[in-house]
Design a protein around this motif. Sequence first.
Motif, mmCIF file in Angstrom:
data_model
loop_
_atom_site.group_PDB
_atom_site.id
_atom_site.type_symbol
_atom_site.label_atom_id
_atom_site.label_comp_id
_atom_site.label_asym_id
_atom_site.label_seq_id
_atom_site.Cartn_x
_atom_site.Cartn_y
_atom_site.Cartn_z
ATOM 1 N N GLN A 144 -5.816 -74.152 18.505
ATOM 2 C CA GLN A 144 -5.800 -72.861 17.812
ATOM 3 C C GLN A 144 -5.417 -73.048 16.343
ATOM 4 O O GLN A 144 -6.017 -72.441 15.466
ATOM 5 C CB GLN A 144 -4.831 -71.901 18.500
ATOM 6 N N GLU A 148 -7.806 -72.038 13.247
ATOM 7 C CA GLU A 148 -7.372 -71.041 12.268
ATOM 8 C C GLU A 148 -7.444 -71.572 10.847
ATOM 9 O O GLU A 148 -7.756 -70.839 9.917
ATOM 10 C CB GLU A 148 -5.939 -70.597 12.563
ATOM 11 N N TRP A 153 -16.089 -60.397 16.425
ATOM 12 C CA TRP A 153 -16.290 -61.831 16.616
ATOM 13 C C TRP A 153 -15.326 -62.392 17.646
ATOM 14 O O TRP A 153 -15.697 -63.196 18.494
ATOM 15 C CB TRP A 153 -16.118 -62.583 15.295
ATOM 16 N N GLN A 154 -14.065 -61.975 17.561
ATOM 17 C CA GLN A 154 -13.088 -62.527 18.487
ATOM 18 C C GLN A 154 -13.293 -62.023 19.907
ATOM 19 O O GLN A 154 -13.063 -62.755 20.856
ATOM 20 C CB GLN A 154 -11.673 -62.247 18.006
ATOM 21 N N SER A 205 -16.350 -64.065 21.139
ATOM 22 C CA SER A 205 -15.983 -65.461 21.412
ATOM 23 C C SER A 205 -15.055 -65.557 22.612
ATOM 24 O O SER A 205 -15.151 -66.513 23.397
ATOM 25 C CB SER A 205 -15.341 -66.101 20.186
ATOM 26 N N ALA A 239 -8.527 -58.628 24.782
ATOM 27 C CA ALA A 239 -8.858 -58.930 23.385
ATOM 28 C C ALA A 239 -8.807 -57.671 22.523
ATOM 29 O O ALA A 239 -8.249 -57.687 21.423
ATOM 30 C CB ALA A 239 -10.235 -59.581 23.301
ATOM 31 N N LYS A 267 -12.270 -67.074 14.151
ATOM 32 C CA LYS A 267 -13.100 -66.242 15.017
ATOM 33 C C LYS A 267 -12.877 -66.513 16.497
ATOM 34 O O LYS A 267 -13.458 -65.844 17.336
ATOM 35 C CB LYS A 267 -14.572 -66.440 14.678
ATOM 36 N N ILE A 268 -12.063 -67.488 16.810
ATOM 37 C CA ILE A 268 -11.785 -67.827 18.201
ATOM 38 C C ILE A 268 -10.284 -67.767 18.418
ATOM 39 O O ILE A 268 -9.512 -68.311 17.628
ATOM 40 C CB ILE A 268 -12.316 -69.230 18.551
ATOM 41 N N ASN A 269 -9.875 -67.118 19.487
ATOM 42 C CA ASN A 269 -8.460 -67.040 19.835
ATOM 43 C C ASN A 269 -8.260 -67.707 21.198
ATOM 44 O O ASN A 269 -8.352 -67.060 22.239
ATOM 45 C CB ASN A 269 -7.995 -65.592 19.850
ATOM 46 N N HIS A 273 -5.874 -57.094 19.601
ATOM 47 C CA HIS A 273 -6.221 -56.934 18.193
ATOM 48 C C HIS A 273 -5.870 -55.558 17.652
ATOM 49 O O HIS A 273 -5.456 -55.447 16.499
ATOM 50 C CB HIS A 273 -7.694 -57.263 17.976
#
Length: 172
Positions: A19, A23, A143-144, A147, A109, A32-34, A113
């Motif tokens: 991560q 980041e 995006w997140q 993804s 998600a 864009k990825i968590n 957010h």
Amino acid sequence: MKSEKIWLVVLLISAILAQFALENSFSFLGGKINLILVALVVLINLMDFSFVIIFAVIAGLILDIYSGLPFGLISLSLFLTALLGELLFVNFFTNFSFYSLLIMGFLAAVFYHLLFSLLVVGSYFVGLSDFLPKLTDFYGLLWQVLSAEVLMVLAYYLVNMLSKRFKPIFLR
């Protein structure tokens, strides 16, 4: 059983390090990825809730250390997302099925957010932070979420491939 938990801790530490790498990347995937959120949702389905809470708090605190935002925003968001995920898992999604994992991932998600954005905006208006999210920052939510859903699909197939616990007995 003890070695299984050790491998799980090693994999979760690897997810935290990955991560950080994602980041701080200036590539297409940067921010864009968590992975922590995906790991949290999968853990809610697979592990004891006390382990999930410990993971959420420790991962959040480690991410908070390297964040420029007020300390505790990420860990509080992950903690409350873990609580919501467990509530959804116990009351609505009682098994590790493909569709329940996708829906839980989507809801987690979006909740994470929105909660994180509200906490950041609140800290700005209270005077704890100089960062105020712009409207373009909210496009990152899409995006997140996308993804996270793709990673949920991959995680589901990986868990089903590696574990025999979730396969129906009558299909063997």
